[in-house]
Design a protein around this motif. Structure first.
Motif, short mmCIF file in Angstrom:
data_model
loop_
_atom_site.label_atom_id
_atom_site.label_comp_id
_atom_site.label_asym_id
_atom_site.label_seq_id
_atom_site.Cartn_x
_atom_site.Cartn_y
_atom_site.Cartn_z
N HIS A 1 -11.70 -6.38 5.83
CA HIS A 1 -11.74 -5.30 6.57
C HIS A 1 -11.56 -4.15 5.49
O HIS A 1 -10.66 -4.22 4.57
N SER A 2 -11.63 -3.14 6.32
CA SER A 2 -11.50 -1.62 5.76
C SER A 2 -11.63 -1.61 4.30
O SER A 2 -10.63 -1.13 3.56
N ILE B 1 -13.62 -0.24 2.20
CA ILE B 1 -13.42 1.10 1.46
C ILE B 1 -12.44 1.92 1.39
O ILE B 1 -11.76 2.54 0.34
N LEU B 2 -11.55 1.95 2.38
CA LEU B 2 -10.35 2.96 2.62
C LEU B 2 -9.23 2.17 1.64
O LEU B 2 -8.50 2.90 0.89
N LEU B 3 -9.28 0.71 1.53
CA LEU B 3 -8.30 0.14 0.65
C LEU B 3 -8.45 0.60 -0.60
O LEU B 3 -7.75 0.67 -1.61
N THR B 4 -9.81 0.38 -0.96
CA THR B 4 -10.08 0.70 -2.39
C THR B 4 -10.04 2.02 -2.72
O THR B 4 -9.57 2.57 -3.89
N ALA B 5 -10.23 3.01 -1.64
CA ALA B 5 -9.76 4.29 -2.08
C ALA B 5 -8.51 4.70 -2.56
O ALA B 5 -8.15 5.46 -3.16
N PHE B 6 -7.64 3.77 -1.72
CA PHE B 6 -6.24 4.08 -1.88
C PHE B 6 -5.84 3.39 -3.45
O PHE B 6 -5.37 3.95 -4.07
N THR C 1 -10.16 -5.40 -3.67
CA THR C 1 -10.03 -4.81 -2.47
C THR C 1 -11.55 -4.37 -2.07
O THR C 1 -11.87 -4.50 -0.91
N LEU D 1 0.87 -1.27 0.01
CA LEU D 1 0.12 -0.02 0.01
C LEU D 1 0.68 1.14 0.07
O LEU D 1 0.69 2.25 -0.74
N TYR E 1 -10.07 -3.72 -8.19
CA TYR E 1 -11.07 -3.06 -7.34
C TYR E 1 -12.00 -4.18 -6.77
O TYR E 1 -12.30 -4.32 -5.61
#
Ligand code: NA
Ligand code: NA
Lengths: 99, 118, 137, 503, 771, 158, 137
Positions: free
Chosen positions: E402-403, E405-410, E397, E278, E394
């Motif tokens: 977990h998380s 959305i956050l991972l996808t955002a990154f 992710t 990441l 996508y």
């Protein structure tokens, strides 16, 4: 008193004192010649020490060492004289150059 | 007597080392000679000492009849002495050569190591 | 050194010392002595001669460079050491002895030749060293 | 043929004496030395073959059975090292014949050189601790002579340090012998191996071991006893440096291995010391090499660094560690000898060994550069070159021991070696070099005739070939190392071979 | 298969011996046949592999170490083999034009071939050690490739950096391999798989994982080891194409992929990969948008892409593995295209600076097409295969536990930056007005423009027909890491899903960003301000500090002062000996057992002690020498008293000779100087006394021990009877221990020769430097 | 030739004496050995002059021993008593002895007697410089040497 | 009887040696010290060795003792001469109460040539004169 004891208790101490006296001179110097003579003298007295020792322990073999000592002691005197002469000559040469 | 000899041996080691730590090449070599003598004496001492009975089979007998000194340390020291004679003579000549080349007896001046870090 | 006294004395001492050195060499197996000391004494004899008469004269006396004594002596010792290996497939340095003792020298064996080698080498070594120094002094 | 074991030894002795008879005939000396070198390789090859097939060989010199006489022993380790010595010896004979100037040859270079080989061979073969001392002395004195022969300022300065510290080592060695004889009354190593473990006063045994450790430690140039090596190895002719770099420190390592695998066993304190020493040796050698600017000094410090690897193996003391150590030893002898010859070749090409001034080698001598690259790769231990395999064993050993510091040190040492050699390659071979003024009367490699070039290159090729064989034929080496390791771990084989009457 | 791997090496050797002739002007394309042939060779295996028939071959190498050349051709290795040989073919062909007429073209092909062979070996090896072997060979060959322009300092420096970093990684891999081998008792990855649980439960698991990470992160340029890769762009573009986009940098990813069935699915494994991936992907994607050098941009996007791959593997789910598998292919295709395109631009226009370049379509249309194709695939615009790749990312992710959305955002952020960078590198140079200075730019030759166009097009073909890779490559990849691949269906159109929205968002943002943000030197300068905090400069600072430390350490120990060396050695000895001796010593000195002291002993000892004192404190050299003589003679007398006549004789003679030698030498030397100061004397004195004291204590302790006189008894008994001598010492010297004496006289002879040489040999100044 | 033969015999006796083996063969061996040594060291030089007359030599030895004891006591007295009575100095003693051997022996004998020390011989061999402890009458001292040692010595040697 | 002889001889020898040692320490200048020691010690060594010869009563020992004594008698005066001479030109002063020094100025400083004093003029002085003359010019 056996002969060995006499040698051990009388003669040896005398020789020992002699050795120490000679050594004193060695330390005192003042010239190198004195030291060299002292060395020579020490070796020579060493010969007598060995002789007495060989009597005390009844081992004539040790006299051979005395023989070697006698042969070689001379050589170191020769060498030191050689040294003194050479050094002296060198000193003189240097003096002359300085003059 | 062994006690005193042990002390003397230590003294020889100490004096030899002390001389080796001086700056003069001549002293260094003298130090090596002293310490070699110390090592010889140590071999002699630790081989245990015997007075007045050299390891020579007497006159007509074929084996020892009395006590005798241990011949092994003597042989070892003899070898060591002769070897150190070779080394010493070489060392002494090295003094001479070093003096011819480097023009000094001072060991601290025989030090070109600094060139490495310039 | 230019001293007549030493020069004369050393001329007389030389043969005596050499004789003694050989004596010391030969009896080494039975009494204190042997090749080392013998060799040292012999070389001392020559050194003494050199001190007194100058190196040139001693060299003239020897007729060859003392350095050549080294390989010769080494070869003598080496041969007496390998003789058992080559001739008898025995280990290096194994003593080979003649059966009967001869007078004066006692029993002859390779050990004696080995010691003679030592005697020669020691002389070669000592003389080479001292002569070399004196020459470049 | 019982005396087979002594042939390599006696032959070298013969050669040395024989060469002295040709004092002024240097061309004859060259030929004798090279031909003799081949014969020596043959004889030691035969010895190795015999040992490999029939086990440990012994000869009781002068026919006095152990422990009364001097025993010569060829176990697999000794036989291997003797063989390697003769190979390195042959290579350097060749190299000397081309690179050593006639002035030096006229003053006994070759006889002394063969005396040095004699000393090495003797040290590897003797089974007697005092006899080992004597061999060490012949090694020292002949190396002194070689290092000072025709020496000027730098060489003499180096020689004084080399001399003093090595003599100090000898004196400590002698002190150790005194203590050992005082305690055990014997000098035969196999005999000592049976007596020493039974002695009650372990403390004194430990002191004796420490004395040996320091004495041999100086010779093998471990931290903090290595000073003489970087002070002197860059000064003598490269042929001399080659044999020094390849074998002199290794004989110290050999002695340590012998002593600590045969006589002083299972002492935790000593093992710990060895390990600490090993780590610091690797470290000091590596970073020392990093700061040097002279090709030979770089190699000198690398020697120290890699000695650390072997000491680490010795300190861990397991069979696999020993295997790694021995393998490394074998590799190192070949490659360090070659490296110093390479440094000599570089010197011949450019007239300097200063990294800052060097350059262009790859552009001007591509094939030669790649030839030189082989020992460089080997010393880094780029797999599958020879230096790599032993590290595997050493790392395995350190893991088994859970000694992560050692593992780290080995990795650190390897990494720094990689960087150092890569930088060396970059600076010496890649970089655009300075325009050096041509030296008068200096025989540049470029200007040599074919024979001379051959004499320069043949030994480098020979040793590069051996290195390649060690690397690619690692299975053979690994088997050899494993066998040596098992002999070292189980000292009863050695003892029985020397003193069969005890059992 | 071994032959396939060795081909590269053998060809390289061939080139080194006859390279110039072989690769002359007309035959420059000849080397291309090697990768082409190999490509064909590997293509033939597709059939078997896609039927899940993996191929194993083992050649014994070093069985004693457990190291064998065992090769496995499964989906994963087949993919890499095809990439290596396929892209290799194009790169070889490309090179033939790119380096046309270059003096060292033969060498270049040689390195490339070695690299290719090593890379093949790496991906095919099943044995961890042999994998490491090839791994290192890739480092070494890349060292040569990066430093190909070896007269340039920058080039050499980056080669060294790259080698240093990947070298560390390599050694860590070795460590990791050995740790794993130690745990499992085998180096075969296949065999290790059977012990997965045991390995993961082993105390060394974390160690092994860390080591493997170290290897993978350095090779695949993960943060914070990423900086070598932009540096490596100094290499000729074919190298960048081959090593730094398609193959070598993926070796780390390959390793992680390969190891994940064995080591993966632990939280340590996954989380580490996730976090490192990441950081890498975001960090370098962000960096890429500030760059102006086309290669720099590509380098940072490559790092980012590698980060994505690591990140995906770290996710550790079925979807993410699938995404990673596809993305490897995707990335290889478009990034190689990018690089080759860049190379052509550089080659023809002599610059890679995007701020200068524009309108090049007018002079090199095919190249512009290649750039466009690559940019589209890179941005994930349909119907390129990039779209499928992005989609799957996508997917991975978004469906993470977990998380998400956050991972996808990154992921989106990263992809936006990457798309932008792709536009800048792939489109910007070709659109707009052609500046005057580029008007004379020549049209590139066929083998320069054709390979990128071919690769770019391939990306679209696969995008349109994903089936092409689905069965042949993607499924076998999943199989080879132990995943079920029954459900895998690669499609361009999934219907309207949230993922589609994310894709569109990414594409749109990328395009917007392209119009908002113009690359400029100013921006690049801005980002380089932060270099001080970057891992690169931290490492550089560390390097500098380490160098200083190295000098310091070396200088402290190797300071050139002999007496310091002696002091250190003796201190070391004293410390060890003192610790052992003093520790628990009971000084049992049995005075009674000591022999009676006699007068002459006392005298001799007194003299001896005084002589020693004299030597030490003598003010003249000669006095010291004479005193040394006296010391020696006293010791002789001791030898006499203690029954050693031979010794006494010899030592006496030798001492005398030594004194003579001294005397002969001394008169030439200068006077004794009092050189050392008071403090130094005290310090040395203490050291010396400590040393001597320890020796004395040691001697006394040894004397208190029992004696073993077996050997001397034997000598005494047999000296006359067997060895025919009565002087036992002499018998020992010439018989019992005659070998010692033989050596000893040799020592003497050597020293005499040495003395002779030392004094007689004077080199002429000409001879002095003939080392 | 005669001289060399004599030296040879002398050395043989020395050999036999130091080896302490009086067997006939040892004489033969000693003879051969001495012959070789003499041959080696005198080759290329004129024949060395060795002692001619042994009996005179023995007589001389006893004379010398007597002198030695006498002088020793004199010096001893001076050494032991606190005050020094000596009047030392260096004097020239003209030489009648001519050959190396003569001069050397004379010088040595002078040295061996207490209180005197031969320092050196001039290069033209005409003068021996002697350091003496008791030089109250210089001429008497010189005459003593010339009539005592030198005369007797030359008698033996010539 | 032999015992008494041994005691007498060895005691005498020891006393002579002691005397020499005392003299060696007490004597005021180097020449006197050399002078005193050489003979006393020679005599002392001779006597003590003689007592050893008598003690062992063995021909081989006796002959060895004779050899040693002979050797010492031969060498020690030569040694004394050498060192005395060397100490003269290395500048050792005579005791201040010395009555005469006829050796003064007879040695040529560099070559160590010793003149007998019978030549008209010492070469060295000639040279000095020449130099002086040159300087005047
Ligand atoms: Na002997
Ligand atoms: Na002997």
């Amino acid at each position: 008193m056996t002969i060995e004891e006499y040698l051990y208790y009388i003669i040896l101490p005398i020789l020992a004192i002699s050795v120490l006296l000679v050594f004193c001179r060695f330390v005192m110097g003042p010239s190198i010649a004195d030291r060299v003579v002292a060395l020579d003298l020490l070796i020579t007295i060493g010969i007598t020490l060995i002789a007495i020792y060989s009597i005390v322990y009844d081992q004539s073999t040790f006299l051979d060492i005395a023989m070697i000592l006698g042969l070689i002691a001379f050589l170191s005197t020769v060498a030191f004289s050689y040294y003194l002469e050479k050094r002296n000559r060198k000193k003189r040469e240097k003096q002359r150059r300085d003059d | 007597m062994e006690f005193l000899l042990a002390i003397i041996t230590g003294l020889l080691y100490a004096a030899g080392l002390y001389m080796m730590l001086r700056r003069s090449l001549v002293k260094l070599i003298i130090g090596l000679i002293i310490i070699s003598n110390g090592a010889n004496l140590l071999i002699f001492l630790l081989g245990r000492i015997t007075k007045g009975h050299p390891p020579i089979i007497p006159g007509d007998s074929k084996i020892f009849t009395e006590i005798y000194a241990d011949p092994v340390p003597q042989a070892l020291i003899l070898t060591a002495i002769v070897i150190s004679f070779g080394l010493q003579s070489f060392a002494i000549i090295l003094i001479k050569r070093a003096y011819q080349v480097v023009k000094t007896d001072d060991l601290d001046e025989m030090n070109t190591i600094e060139e490495d870090y310039k | 050194m230019k001293t007549l006294i030493l020069r004369t004395a050393s001329n007389y001492l030389l043969p005596i010392l050499l004789l003694i050195s050989i004596f010391i060499l030969l009896r080494g197996h039975y009494l204190p002595g042997g090749g080392f000391v013998g060799g040292l004494i012999a070389s001392i004899a020559f050194v003494l001669h050199a001190f007194a008469n100058g190196l040139k004269n001693t060299k003239r006396l020897l007729k060859f460079h003392p350095g050549y004594l080294m390989p010769v002596g080494l070869a003598v010792s080496f041969l007496s050491g390998v003789l058992p290996v080559i001739g008898f497939d025995e280990p290096f340095m194994t003593g080979l002895w003649m059966h009967d003792a001869i007078p004066v020298l006692g029993k002859l064996g390779t050990a004696l030749f080995f010691d003679i080698g030592v005697y020669i080498v020691v002389q070669g070594v000592t003389l080479t060293i001292i002569f070399t120094i004196s020459e470049s002094a | 043929m019982q005396q087979l074991l002594l042939y390599p030894l006696l032959f070298q002795l013969f050669l040395s004496i024989f060469l002295m008879f040709f004092w002024k005939k240097i061309d004859a000396q060259k030929i004798i030395s090279i031909v003799g070198g081949f014969i020596a390789v043959f004889l030691s090859g035969v010895l190795f073959y015999t040992v490999w097939n029939s086990g440990i060989q012994t000869v009781q010199a002068a026919s006095w059975e152990a422990p009364y006489g001097i025993t010569f022993v060829a176990d697999t380790l000794s036989a291997t090292l003797v063989l390697l010595t003769s190979i390195a010896g042959l290579a350097v004979s060749f190299f000397s014949s081309a690179s050593v100037i006639p002035a030096r040859l006229r003053f006994g270079y070759f006889p002394i050189y063969h005396f040095l080989l004699l000393g090495l061979t003797g040290a590897f073969l003797t089974g007697d601790i005092f006899n080992l001392y004597v061999w060490f002395e012949i090694i020292i004195i002949s190396s002194f002579v070689l290092i000072t022969l025709g020496g000027e300022k730098a060489q003499i300065e180096g020689a004084v340090k080399y001399f003093t510290l090595n003599i100090l080592a000898s004196i400590i060695f002698l002190t150790a012998i005194a203590v050992l004889y005082g305690l055990a009354g014997s000098l035969n190593m196999a005999d000592l191996a049976t007596i020493i473990p039974q002695l009650e006063n372990r403390k004194l045994v430990e002191v004796a071991a420490i004395l040996f450790l320091v004495g041999f430690g100086i010779k093998s140039a471990v931290f903090p006893l290595y000073f003489w090596l970087p002070a002197s190895y860059h000064t003598p002719p490269s042929a001399v440096a080659a044999i020094f770099g390849g074998l002199l420190t290794k004989v110290g390592v050999y002695a340590l291995i012998r002593i600590f695998s045969l006589i002083f066993l299972d002492d935790v304190f000593l093992d710990d010391i060895l390990l600490v020493v090993a780590v610091l040796t690797i470290f000091s050698g590596a970073i020392g090499s990093l700061v040097q600017k002279n090709v030979r000094k770089i190699f000198s410090y690398l020697i120290i660094c890699h000695i650390g690897f072997m000491i680490a193996g010795l300190g861990m003391g397991t069979e696999i560690a020993f295997a790694g150590m021995v393998f490394y030893l074998i590799h190192d002898i070949m490659v360090k000898t070659n490296l110093f010859m390479v440094s000599g070749l570089i010197y011949r090409i450019k007239g300097t060994n200063n990294v800052r001034l060097l350059g262009d080698l790859y552009a001007n001598f591509p094939k030669l550069s790649l030839l030189m690259f082989i020992p460089l790769l080997s010393v880094i231990g780029v797999p599958p070159f020879s230096g790599f395999w032993p590290k595997v064993s050493l790392i395995i050993a350190s893991l088994n021991e859970k000694n992560y510091v050692i593992m780290g040190a080995i990795i650190f040492g390897s990494l720094l070696t990689l960087i150092i050699i890569a930088r060396l390659w970059s600076n010496v071979f890649w970089k655009k070099g300075e325009d050096l003024p041509k030296r008068d009367h200096f025989l540049y490699f470029q200007k040599m005739n074919r024979l001379k070039k051959f004499q320069f290159l043949a030994p480098i090729i020979l040793l590069a070939g051996v290195s390649l064989y060690i690397g690619f034929g690692a299975e053979h080496m690994q088997q050899l190392s494993n066998r040596i390791a098992s002999e070292l771990i189980d000292n009863t084989q050695y003892i029985e071979a020397v003193m069969p009457q005890n059992n | 298969m071994l032959i396939a791997i060795l081909t590269g090496f053998l060809f390289a050797i061939l080139l080194f011996f006859g390279g110039k002739k072989l690769v002359n002007h007309k035959l420059a394309l000849l080397p291309t046949l090697i990768p082409l042939g190999l490509f064909v060779y590997f293509v033939r295996f597709i059939g078997e592999v896609s039927n899940k028939e993996f191929i194993h071959k083992t050649y014994e190498w070093i069985p004693s170490l457990g190291v064998n050349l065992s090769f496995t051709l499964d989906g994963l290795s087949l993919l890499f083999s095809l990439l290596i040989t396929g892209i290799g073919t194009l790169v070889f062909a490309y090179t033939s034009s790119y380096l046309k007429g270059h003096e060292y073209l033969d060498r270049f092909y040689g390195y490339l071939s070695i690299f290719m062979g090593a890379m093949l070996g790496l991906v095919l090896s099943d044995n961890l050690i042999s994998l490491f072997v090839f791994w290192e060979l890739t480092s070494i060959s890349s060292f040569f490739l990066i430093g190909f322009n070896n007269t340039s300092e920058a080039s050499r420096k980056s080669a060294l950096t790259a080698l240093g970093i990947t070298g560390i990684g390599g050694l860590l891999l070795l460590g990791g391999g050995i740790v794993l081998g130690n745990i499992s008792g085998t180096y075969s990855i296949t065999e290790m798989l059977a012990q997965k649980d045991f390995i993961q439960g082993h105390e060394h698991y974390i160690l092994a994982a860390c080591l493997i990470f170290g290897a993978a992160f350095t090779k695949s340029a993960q943060f914070p080891f990423h900086f070598w890769l932009p540096g490596a762009m100094k290499a000729p573009t074919p190298v960048s194409t081959y090593l730094h986009s398609a193959t070598m940098v993926k070796a780390g990813v390959y390793l992680l992929f390969r190891m994940s069935p064995l080591m993966g699915s632990t939280s340590f494994w996954n989380n580490t990969l996730l976090i490192v991936g990441l950081i890498t992907m975001v960090y370098s994607a962000f960096h890429s948008i500030f760059r102006t050098d086309m290669k720099g941009i590509l380098a940072y996007t490559t790092i980012s892409a590698l980060g994505i791959l690591v990140f995906l593997i770290g996710l550790g789910a079925h979807e993410s593995y699938l995404a990673a598998a596809v993305f490897i292919i995707v990335h290889a295709l478009y990034k190689a295209t990018f690089f080759m395109m860049t190379g052509v631009v550089d080659h023809q226009a002599k610059t890679r600076n995007v701020t200068e370049l524009s309108g090049l379509r007018k002079v090199m249309l095919p190249v512009a097409i290649a750039g466009l194709l690559a940019a589209i695939s890179n941005a994930g615009i349909p119907p390129s295969v990039g779209f499928i790749g992005k989609d799957l990312i996508y997917e991975g992710t978004f469906h993470f536990e977990h998380s998400a959305i956050l991972l996808t955002a990154f992921a989106i952020l990263t992809n936006v930056f990457i798309s932008y960078a792709g536009y800048v590198a792939g489109i910007k140079p070709f659109i707009g007005k052609l500046p005057e200075k580029f008007e004379k730019v020549k049209f590139p030759s066929f083998f320069l423009w054709f390979p990128p166009v071919l690769l770019g097009t391939l990306g679209f073909i696969i995008g349109l027909f994903p089936v092409l890779i689905e069965k042949s490559l993607v499924k076998p990849i999943l199989w080879s890491i132990g995943e079920d691949a029954a459900e895998v269906h690669l499609k361009l159109w999934h219907g309207i899903t949230p993922i589609l929205g994310l894709s569109l968002l990414t594409i749109a943002s990328g395009i917007i960003l392209y119009f908002v943000l113009k690359p400029s030197a100013k921006k690049e300068a801005f980002i380089t301000k932060f270099e001080a905090l970057s891992p690169k400069s931290i490492l550089e600072n560390f390097n500098r500090a380490f160098s200083k430390f190295s000098v310091l350490w070396t200088r402290i120990f190797q300071n050139g002062y002999l007496r310091n060396y002696v002091s250190v050695i003796i201190l070391f000895l004293i410390a060890l000996m003192g610790y052992t001796l003093v520790d628990g010593t009971t000084y049992k000195i049995d005075y009674a057992s000591f022999a009676r002291l006699t007068v002459y002993e006392v005298v001799i000892l007194t003299i001896l002690i005084l002589a020693i004192g004299l030597i030490v404190f003598a003010k003249s050299r000669l006095a010291a020498v004479v005193a040394t003589g006296i010391m020696g003679y006293s010791i002789c007398l001791l030898f006499v008293f203690y029954s050693a006549p031979d010794l006494a004789m010899t030592q006496f003679a030798i001492d005398t000779l030594t004194v003579i030698l001294f005397v002969l030498v001394l008169y030439k030397l200068p006077k004794y100087l009092k050189l050392s100061d008071y403090k130094m004397r005290i310090r040395d004195g203490i050291l010396s006394i400590a040393f001597g004291g320890l020796i004395s204590i040691l001697a006394l302790e040894v004397l208190a021990q029992p004696v073993n006189s077996e050997i001397s008894d034997f000598y005494a008994k047999n000296s006359y009877l067997l060895a025919h001598g009565k002087n036992v010492v002499n018998v020992i010297l010439v018989d019992f221990r005659g070998a010692d004496t033989m050596v000893e006289i040799s020592v003497l002879a050597i020293s005499a020769i040495g003395v002779f040489g030392l004094l007689k040999l004077r080199l002429k100044s000409v001879e002095r430097y003939q080392k | 030739m005669k001289n060399r033969f004599l030296s040879n015999i002398l050395l043989t006796f020395i050999w036999v004496a130091i080896t302490g083996d009086f067997a006939f063969l040892n004489y033969v061996f000693g003879f051969i050995l001495s012959f070789i040594i003499l041959y080696v060291i005198t080759k290329g030089r004129g024949d060395a002059k060795y002692f001619k007359i042994i009996p005179k030599l023995i007589a001389f030895v006893f004379f010398f021993l007597w002198e030695l004891l006498k002088a020793n006591l004199q010096v001893a007295y001076d050494v032991v008593t606190p005050k020094f009575y000596m009047t030392p100095g260096i004097v020239r003693v003209p030489l009648e002895a001519e050959t190396n051997l003569e001069i050397t022996l004379l010088a040595n004998l002078i040295t061996l007697t207490p209180g005197t020390l031969s320092l050196d011989v001039s290069d033209d061999r005409k003068v021996l410089y002697v350091h003496a402890m008791y030089l109250s009458d210089k001429q008497a001292f010189i005459d003593d040497i010339k009539n005592g040692f030198e005369k007797r010595l030359l008698e033996i040697l010539r | 009887m032999t015992n008494i002889l041994i005691i007498i001889l060895s005691s005498l020898g020891a006393i002579f040696i002691l005397l020499a040692a005392v003299g060696f320490v007490r004597m005021p200048d180097a020449y006197l010290r050399i002078s005193v020691t050489t003979k006393a010690v020679t005599l002392g060594v001779g006597l003590i060795l003689a007592s050893a010869a008598i003690y062992f009563d063995n021909l081989s020992v006796t002959s060895r003792v004779l050899a040693i004594v002979l050797f010492i008698i031969l060498t020690s005066p030569v040694g004394a001469h050498l060192i005395g001479r060397a100490s003269y030109f290395s500048g050792n002063k005579l005791w201040e109460k010395s009555v005469t020094d006829e050796l003064d100025g007879k040695y040529q400083p560099n070559s160590h040539r010793l003149s007998s004093g019978e030549e008209f003029e010492d070469e060295d002085e000639k040279r000095k004169k020449k130099i002086k003359e040159r300087d005047l010019l």
